[in-house]
Design a protein around this motif. Structure first.
Motif, mmCIF file in Angstrom:
data_model
loop_
_atom_site.group_PDB
_atom_site.id
_atom_site.type_symbol
_atom_site.label_atom_id
_atom_site.label_comp_id
_atom_site.label_asym_id
_atom_site.label_seq_id
_atom_site.Cartn_x
_atom_site.Cartn_y
_atom_site.Cartn_z
ATOM 1 N N THR A 16 1.189 -1.195 -0.069
ATOM 2 C CA THR A 16 0.020 0.237 -0.027
ATOM 3 C C THR A 16 1.023 1.155 0.014
ATOM 4 O O THR A 16 2.475 0.944 -0.157
ATOM 5 N N ARG A 328 -1.529 -13.033 -4.840
ATOM 6 C CA ARG A 328 -1.960 -12.631 -5.878
ATOM 7 C C ARG A 328 -2.494 -13.775 -6.706
ATOM 8 O O ARG A 328 -2.140 -13.938 -7.854
ATOM 9 N N TRP A 330 -5.756 -13.888 -7.187
ATOM 10 C CA TRP A 330 -7.057 -13.380 -7.537
ATOM 11 C C TRP A 330 -6.755 -12.222 -8.608
ATOM 12 O O TRP A 330 -5.939 -11.501 -8.591
ATOM 13 N N THR A 332 -6.700 -8.199 -9.479
ATOM 14 C CA THR A 332 -6.204 -7.360 -8.582
ATOM 15 C C THR A 332 -7.067 -6.730 -7.737
ATOM 16 O O THR A 332 -6.816 -6.520 -6.306
ATOM 17 N N PRO A 333 -8.286 -6.083 -8.201
ATOM 18 C CA PRO A 333 -9.285 -5.653 -7.042
ATOM 19 C C PRO A 333 -9.550 -6.472 -5.961
ATOM 20 O O PRO A 333 -9.673 -6.069 -4.955
ATOM 21 N N VAL A 334 -9.435 -7.916 -6.240
ATOM 22 C CA VAL A 334 -9.892 -8.976 -5.087
ATOM 23 C C VAL A 334 -8.756 -9.000 -4.139
ATOM 24 O O VAL A 334 -8.784 -8.903 -3.010
ATOM 25 N N ASN A 335 -7.396 -8.963 -4.853
ATOM 26 C CA ASN A 335 -6.312 -9.286 -4.267
ATOM 27 C C ASN A 335 -6.071 -7.806 -3.276
ATOM 28 O O ASN A 335 -5.973 -8.099 -1.735
ATOM 29 N N ASN A 336 -6.477 -6.847 -3.617
ATOM 30 C CA ASN A 336 -6.235 -5.430 -2.791
ATOM 31 C C ASN A 336 -7.096 -5.270 -1.658
ATOM 32 O O ASN A 336 -6.730 -4.953 -0.552
ATOM 33 N N LEU A 337 -8.578 -5.915 -1.822
ATOM 34 C CA LEU A 337 -9.397 -6.049 -0.550
ATOM 35 C C LEU A 337 -9.159 -7.058 0.455
ATOM 36 O O LEU A 337 -9.225 -6.603 1.433
ATOM 37 N N ARG A 340 -6.253 -6.082 2.993
ATOM 38 C CA ARG A 340 -6.288 -5.103 3.837
ATOM 39 C C ARG A 340 -6.255 -5.511 5.383
ATOM 40 O O ARG A 340 -6.868 -6.499 5.614
#
Length: 466
Positions: A16, A328, A330, A332-337, A340
């Motif tokens: 992040t 990683r 999944w 990218t948006p799923v990975n970022n969620l 967290r």
């Protein structure tokens, strides 16, 4: 399987603006053992899972669990060595990916995901039976409530959870001890009954328990003490993982085996007849051996044990999802969620992702999923044994780690035995598990493998690298 992993490197997707996301090292062997024992949850296993074994194996239940526990020693050796060699919150999939290739690691991840999806709600739904002395509640509603409570607890700091689960664990050990004392003090048959291999027949007679039934039952027997693997999932939060993972794995297996196997032997000897034993109503047996008050106390302790198990399973399972996102697996948006972290240092999105669907699954008929879980656990252990066989190749040979005795004989023997146990399982459960694995393989082939330079890159925390 030929796509082997390169040396672990910082994963950019796990970063992040504040730097890499990593879990806090906050617990030692005692805290790790309390959390891991709570995931084994001996009392809820004894009262929720073991009655099903009594129904099919009768007096051979204790023998089957004992054989399963011996097999688990070999499994624990594999986990202890690989967990100190590759201390990752990804657990089995991180170990297998690093040593046996990315596809093998992905399949292990899918198998572990099956287990983490099925087991918590199934255990949670058993709560209703044990709060019945106080209040009658629908099992699905009770299970959903337990899952939501466990999810809220899972959002807290891990050190706080170690103390919460530790208190609950003391109560469930007391309950198991009470059952053992009452069973042995009201014994209707001698120790020889533990190997008498009998079960009540459907028409009031007695049927023999065959060796084939025992082998088939080993898949569930392996599941009975399966939670010792939680120590590996917690390796990124143990203060000294190279040393403490092995200690936690082996200590947990030894303690949980005693807590489960001794009461099982006592129940087998204390049941008035084979029909009562095969019926598996343990609460009724305890009440008959003592009083309504004692029966109520034991039932409430079991209910707390189930809540305890739910908390630790949510903690463990959220770490698996967190690690898969960091590596990683999944889009990218799923990975970022999923990667967290919250204010307490816990992976809060991954925790909610595990807990909320688990509450919903309590309203689904899960009767056949015990079989799927048994197949999944057996197949997962088999792949871990393969990784342990490969764990001393090349650079891994010189990495500081706990090393099992009798290598390579232990993993070789384990692979042969688990392979045999696997093929003896019900074809329906094999087909269900095989179908899910096939879909996962397609995801690997169509999404992950074409992106092998940017996805499914297993990484270790910088302070845990060899």
């Amino acid at each position: 399987m030929t796509d082997t992993l390169r040396p672990a490197e910082p994963a950019t997707a796990a970063e992040t603006g504040d730097g890499p996301r990593k879990l806090k090292r906050s617990i030692g062997v005692v805290g790790g053992t309390l959390l891991t024992l709570s995931c084994v949850t001996p009392a809820s296993t004894l009262f929720v899972v073991v009655p099903d074994l009594f129904g099919t194996l009768g007096t051979a239940t204790a023998l089957t669990i004992a054989i399963g526990s011996v097999l688990c020693i070999a499994v624990a050796f594999c986990y202890a060595e690989l967990g100190t060699l590759i201390p990752s919150a990804g657990g089995e999939y991180a170990m297998v990916s690093t040593l046996a290739g990315r596809l093998a690691g992905w399949l292990v991840f899918v198998l572990s995901l099956l287990v983490v999806v099925i087991v918590p709600p199934v255990i949670a739904m058993g709560t209703a039976d044990y709060i019945a002395p106080l209040v009658h509640v629908d099992p699905a509603l009770t299970g959903a409530g337990v899952m939501l409570l466990a999810t809220l607890a899972g959002l807290l700091d891990l050190r706080a959870n170690a103390w919460i689960t530790g208190v609950f664990l003391v109560l469930e050990v007391i309950a198991a001890a009470v059952v053992a004392v009452l069973g042995f003090s009201h014994a209707h048959r001698g120790a020889g009954s533990l190997v008498s291999m009998q079960v009540a027949g459907s028409h009031g007679g007695t049927d023999p328990v065959t060796a084939a039934l025992v082998v088939s039952g080993l898949a569930i027997a392996l599941f009975v003490t399966q939670g010792f693997s939680t120590a590996v999932y917690l390796s990124e939060e143990l203060e000294h993982p190279r040393r403490d993972v092995a200690r936690t794995v082996l200590a947990t297996l030894a303690i949980s085996t005693v807590i489960i196997l001794v009461p099982v032997a006592a129940i087998t000897m204390g049941a008035t007849d084979l029909k009562e034993l095969t019926g598996g109503d343990l609460s009724a047996m305890v009440t008959a051996w003592s009083s309504t008050a004692v029966g109520t106390f034991v039932s409430l302790c079991v209910a707390l044990a189930i809540v305890n198990a739910g908390i630790v399973m949510v903690i463990q399972n959220s770490r698996v999802l967190f690690a898969s996102a960091r590596d990683r697996a999944w889009p990218t948006p799923v990975n970022n969620l999923l990667s967290r972290l919250g204010r307490f240092g816990s992976p809060w999105v991954a925790t909610l992702t595990v807990g909320v669907p688990g509450a919903l699954l309590c309203f689904v008929d899960l009767d056949t999923l015990y079989g799927v879980t048994g197949v999944s656990v057996t197949a997962m252990y088999l792949l871990v044994a393969v990784a342990a066989l490969l764990g001393r190749r090349d650079s891994h040979r010189h990495t500081p780690a706990w090393r099992m005795p009798l290598w390579p004989a232990v993993p070789v023997l384990l692979i042969a035995v688990l392979g045999y146990v696997l093929v003896q399982q019900d074809a329906v459960y094999l087909l269900w598990t095989g179908g899910i694995t096939a879909v996962a393989t397609l995801y690997w082939a169509l999404y992950l493998r074409p992106r092998r330079d940017t996805h499914w890159l297993v990484s270790l925390p910088e302070d845990a690298r060899g």
